[in-house]
Design a protein around this motif. Structure first.
Motif, mmCIF file in Angstrom:
data_model
loop_
_atom_site.group_PDB
_atom_site.id
_atom_site.type_symbol
_atom_site.label_atom_id
_atom_site.label_comp_id
_atom_site.label_asym_id
_atom_site.label_seq_id
_atom_site.Cartn_x
_atom_site.Cartn_y
_atom_site.Cartn_z
ATOM 1 N N SER A 62 -28.866 -16.987 -49.610
ATOM 2 C CA SER A 62 -28.376 -18.367 -49.518
ATOM 3 C C SER A 62 -29.482 -19.397 -49.698
ATOM 4 N N ARG A 63 -30.723 -19.014 -49.442
ATOM 5 C CA ARG A 63 -31.828 -19.976 -49.583
ATOM 6 C C ARG A 63 -32.484 -19.915 -50.957
ATOM 7 N N THR A 64 -32.191 -18.903 -51.756
ATOM 8 C CA THR A 64 -32.745 -18.848 -53.114
ATOM 9 C C THR A 64 -32.269 -20.035 -53.947
ATOM 10 N N LEU A 97 -28.318 -19.871 -58.877
ATOM 11 C CA LEU A 97 -27.146 -19.723 -58.027
ATOM 12 C C LEU A 97 -26.267 -18.630 -58.633
ATOM 13 N N LYS A 98 -26.159 -17.505 -57.934
ATOM 14 C CA LYS A 98 -25.369 -16.378 -58.450
ATOM 15 C C LYS A 98 -23.915 -16.561 -58.050
ATOM 16 N N GLU A 101 -19.040 -14.689 -61.721
ATOM 17 C CA GLU A 101 -18.931 -14.541 -63.175
ATOM 18 C C GLU A 101 -20.181 -14.948 -63.953
ATOM 19 N N ARG A 102 -21.146 -15.595 -63.276
ATOM 20 C CA ARG A 102 -22.341 -16.063 -63.983
ATOM 21 C C ARG A 102 -23.404 -16.500 -62.991
ATOM 22 N N THR A 103 -24.599 -16.744 -63.508
ATOM 23 C CA THR A 103 -25.677 -17.331 -62.717
ATOM 24 C C THR A 103 -25.925 -18.727 -63.261
ATOM 25 N N VAL A 104 -25.954 -19.712 -62.367
ATOM 26 C CA VAL A 104 -26.177 -21.106 -62.760
ATOM 27 C C VAL A 104 -27.639 -21.440 -62.478
ATOM 28 N N GLU A 105 -28.341 -21.841 -63.517
ATOM 29 C CA GLU A 105 -29.738 -22.238 -63.358
ATOM 30 C C GLU A 105 -29.809 -23.548 -62.562
ATOM 31 N N PRO A 106 -30.948 -23.823 -61.933
ATOM 32 C CA PRO A 106 -31.069 -25.012 -61.080
ATOM 33 C C PRO A 106 -30.688 -26.299 -61.806
ATOM 34 N N THR A 107 -29.903 -27.118 -61.106
ATOM 35 C CA THR A 107 -29.498 -28.418 -61.654
ATOM 36 C C THR A 107 -30.313 -29.553 -61.046
ATOM 37 N N GLY A 108 -30.967 -29.297 -59.919
ATOM 38 C CA GLY A 108 -31.693 -30.351 -59.207
ATOM 39 C C GLY A 108 -30.783 -31.288 -58.439
ATOM 40 N N LYS A 109 -29.472 -31.012 -58.434
ATOM 41 C CA LYS A 109 -28.517 -31.891 -57.758
ATOM 42 C C LYS A 109 -28.445 -31.574 -56.268
ATOM 43 N N PRO A 110 -28.337 -32.615 -55.450
ATOM 44 C CA PRO A 110 -28.173 -32.410 -54.006
ATOM 45 C C PRO A 110 -26.697 -32.252 -53.647
ATOM 46 N N PHE A 111 -26.458 -31.701 -52.467
ATOM 47 C CA PHE A 111 -25.104 -31.659 -51.919
ATOM 48 C C PHE A 111 -25.151 -32.006 -50.439
ATOM 49 N N ARG A 112 -24.011 -32.450 -49.947
ATOM 50 C CA ARG A 112 -23.835 -32.742 -48.521
ATOM 51 C C ARG A 112 -22.364 -32.531 -48.231
#
Length: 147
Positions: A62-64, A97-98, A101-112
Protein backbone atom coordinates in the motif's frame (compact mmCIF):
# COMPACT_ATOMS: atom_id res chain seq x y z
CA UNK A 1 -15.08 0.20 38.60
CA UNK A 2 -16.02 3.18 36.41
CA UNK A 3 -12.51 4.60 36.82
CA UNK A 4 -11.01 1.31 35.57
CA UNK A 5 -13.31 1.28 32.55
CA UNK A 6 -12.55 4.93 31.78
CA UNK A 7 -8.81 4.26 32.13
CA UNK A 8 -9.05 1.27 29.75
CA UNK A 9 -11.01 3.35 27.23
CA UNK A 10 -8.40 6.13 27.38
CA UNK A 11 -5.53 3.63 26.94
CA UNK A 12 -7.26 2.05 23.94
CA UNK A 13 -7.90 5.41 22.30
CA UNK A 14 -4.26 6.34 22.80
CA UNK A 15 -3.11 3.01 21.31
CA UNK A 16 -5.22 3.75 18.21
CA UNK A 17 -3.89 7.32 17.96
CA UNK A 18 -0.32 5.98 18.27
CA UNK A 19 -1.01 3.19 15.76
CA UNK A 20 -2.31 5.63 13.15
CA UNK A 21 0.54 8.11 13.73
CA UNK A 22 3.15 5.34 13.47
CA UNK A 23 1.69 4.21 10.14
CA UNK A 24 2.30 7.73 8.78
CA UNK A 25 6.01 7.59 9.63
CA UNK A 26 6.42 3.95 8.52
CA UNK A 27 7.57 2.69 11.92
CA UNK A 28 6.30 -0.79 11.13
CA UNK A 29 7.88 -2.47 14.16
CA UNK A 30 6.08 -0.05 16.46
CA UNK A 31 2.80 -0.45 14.52
CA UNK A 32 3.06 -4.23 14.88
CA UNK A 33 3.68 -3.76 18.62
CA UNK A 34 0.22 -2.09 18.97
CA UNK A 35 -1.39 -5.44 18.07
CA UNK A 36 -2.00 -8.47 20.24
CA UNK A 37 -2.14 -10.32 16.89
CA UNK A 38 -1.69 -8.32 13.66
CA UNK A 39 -4.83 -8.46 11.50
CA UNK A 40 -6.51 -6.16 9.00
CA UNK A 41 -9.91 -6.91 7.46
CA UNK A 42 -10.42 -4.55 4.53
CA UNK A 43 -14.12 -3.80 4.07
CA UNK A 44 -14.42 -2.76 0.49
CA UNK A 45 -12.40 -5.38 -1.34
CA UNK A 46 -12.90 -7.96 1.46
CA UNK A 47 -9.20 -8.74 1.74
CA UNK A 48 -7.87 -10.09 5.05
CA UNK A 49 -4.24 -9.74 6.15
CA UNK A 50 -3.73 -12.10 9.09
CA UNK A 51 -0.44 -12.39 10.96
CA UNK A 52 2.69 -10.28 11.03
CA UNK A 53 4.07 -11.34 7.62
CA UNK A 54 0.76 -10.66 5.86
CA UNK A 55 0.33 -7.27 7.58
CA UNK A 56 3.89 -6.22 6.72
CA UNK A 57 3.19 -7.25 3.12
CA UNK A 58 0.10 -5.05 3.14
CA UNK A 59 2.16 -2.11 4.44
CA UNK A 60 4.73 -2.57 1.65
CA UNK A 61 2.12 -2.97 -1.10
CA UNK A 62 0.00 0.00 0.00
CA UNK A 63 2.93 2.38 0.50
CA UNK A 64 4.66 1.62 -2.82
CA UNK A 65 2.19 3.70 -4.86
CA UNK A 66 1.55 6.17 -2.00
CA UNK A 67 4.72 6.51 0.11
CA UNK A 68 3.41 9.67 1.79
CA UNK A 69 0.10 8.06 2.78
CA UNK A 70 -1.24 9.68 5.90
CA UNK A 71 -4.34 10.13 7.96
CA UNK A 72 -6.05 13.00 9.73
CA UNK A 73 -8.39 11.95 12.53
CA UNK A 74 -11.79 13.65 12.37
CA UNK A 75 -13.46 11.85 15.30
CA UNK A 76 -12.61 9.01 17.68
CA UNK A 77 -14.78 7.16 20.18
CA UNK A 78 -14.71 4.10 22.42
CA UNK A 79 -17.64 1.66 22.67
CA UNK A 80 -17.48 -1.78 24.28
CA UNK A 81 -14.27 -3.44 23.07
CA UNK A 82 -14.04 -1.20 19.99
CA UNK A 83 -12.49 2.15 19.13
CA UNK A 84 -14.18 3.82 16.16
CA UNK A 85 -12.32 6.39 14.06
CA UNK A 86 -13.42 8.64 11.24
CA UNK A 87 -10.53 10.14 9.29
CA UNK A 88 -9.21 11.59 6.07
CA UNK A 89 -6.84 9.27 4.20
CA UNK A 90 -4.35 11.29 2.18
CA UNK A 91 -1.49 10.59 -0.16
CA UNK A 92 0.16 11.26 -3.49
CA UNK A 93 0.50 8.77 -6.33
CA UNK A 94 4.31 8.58 -6.47
CA UNK A 95 4.93 4.90 -7.26
CA UNK A 96 3.49 2.18 -9.49
CA UNK A 97 -0.11 1.31 -8.60
CA UNK A 98 -0.94 -2.34 -9.29
CA UNK A 99 -4.55 -2.84 -10.34
CA UNK A 100 -6.02 -6.23 -11.29
CA UNK A 101 -5.89 -5.49 -15.02
CA UNK A 102 -2.86 -3.18 -15.25
CA UNK A 103 -0.18 -1.20 -13.46
CA UNK A 104 -0.59 2.58 -13.44
CA UNK A 105 2.65 4.54 -13.44
CA UNK A 106 2.89 7.47 -10.99
CA UNK A 107 0.67 10.43 -11.85
CA UNK A 108 1.91 12.74 -9.08
CA UNK A 109 -1.74 13.44 -8.19
CA UNK A 110 -2.81 13.74 -4.55
CA UNK A 111 -5.91 12.22 -3.00
CA UNK A 112 -7.93 12.86 0.13
CA UNK A 113 -10.82 10.53 0.92
CA UNK A 114 -13.03 10.18 3.98
CA UNK A 115 -12.90 6.80 5.72
CA UNK A 116 -13.80 5.06 8.94
CA UNK A 117 -12.17 2.19 10.81
CA UNK A 118 -12.98 0.04 13.79
CA UNK A 119 -10.21 -1.23 16.04
CA UNK A 120 -11.19 -4.33 17.99
CA UNK A 121 -9.66 -5.17 21.37
CA UNK A 122 -9.85 -8.35 23.43
CA UNK A 123 -12.03 -7.95 26.54
CA UNK A 124 -9.99 -6.12 29.16
CA UNK A 125 -7.02 -5.68 26.82
CA UNK A 126 -5.31 -2.64 25.37
CA UNK A 127 -3.69 -4.26 22.31
CA UNK A 128 -5.49 -4.29 18.94
CA UNK A 129 -6.73 -7.68 17.73
CA UNK A 130 -8.14 -6.43 14.41
CA UNK A 131 -8.35 -3.22 12.40
CA UNK A 132 -11.28 -2.98 10.00
CA UNK A 133 -11.08 -0.01 7.60
CA UNK A 134 -14.37 0.84 5.86
CA UNK A 135 -14.12 2.66 2.55
CA UNK A 136 -15.19 2.82 -1.07
CA UNK A 137 -12.45 0.90 -2.86
CA UNK A 138 -12.81 3.09 -5.97
CA UNK A 139 -12.63 6.43 -4.13
CA UNK A 140 -8.84 6.72 -4.51
CA UNK A 141 -9.05 5.83 -8.20
CA UNK A 142 -11.73 8.48 -8.73
CA UNK A 143 -9.66 11.03 -6.81
CA UNK A 144 -6.70 10.25 -9.10
CA UNK A 145 -9.01 10.48 -12.15
CA UNK A 146 -8.29 6.83 -13.00
CA UNK A 147 -11.90 5.61 -12.72
Amino acid sequence: MEDLAADLAERRIQVVRDHMALECVHDWDAVIATFEHPRYEMHGPGTVFDGEAAVRGYFAASRTPFPDQGNEIIAIAHAGDTVLVEFWLTGTHLGPLKLPERTVEPTGKPFRIRMAASFEFAPGGDKIVCERPYYDQFAVLRALELA
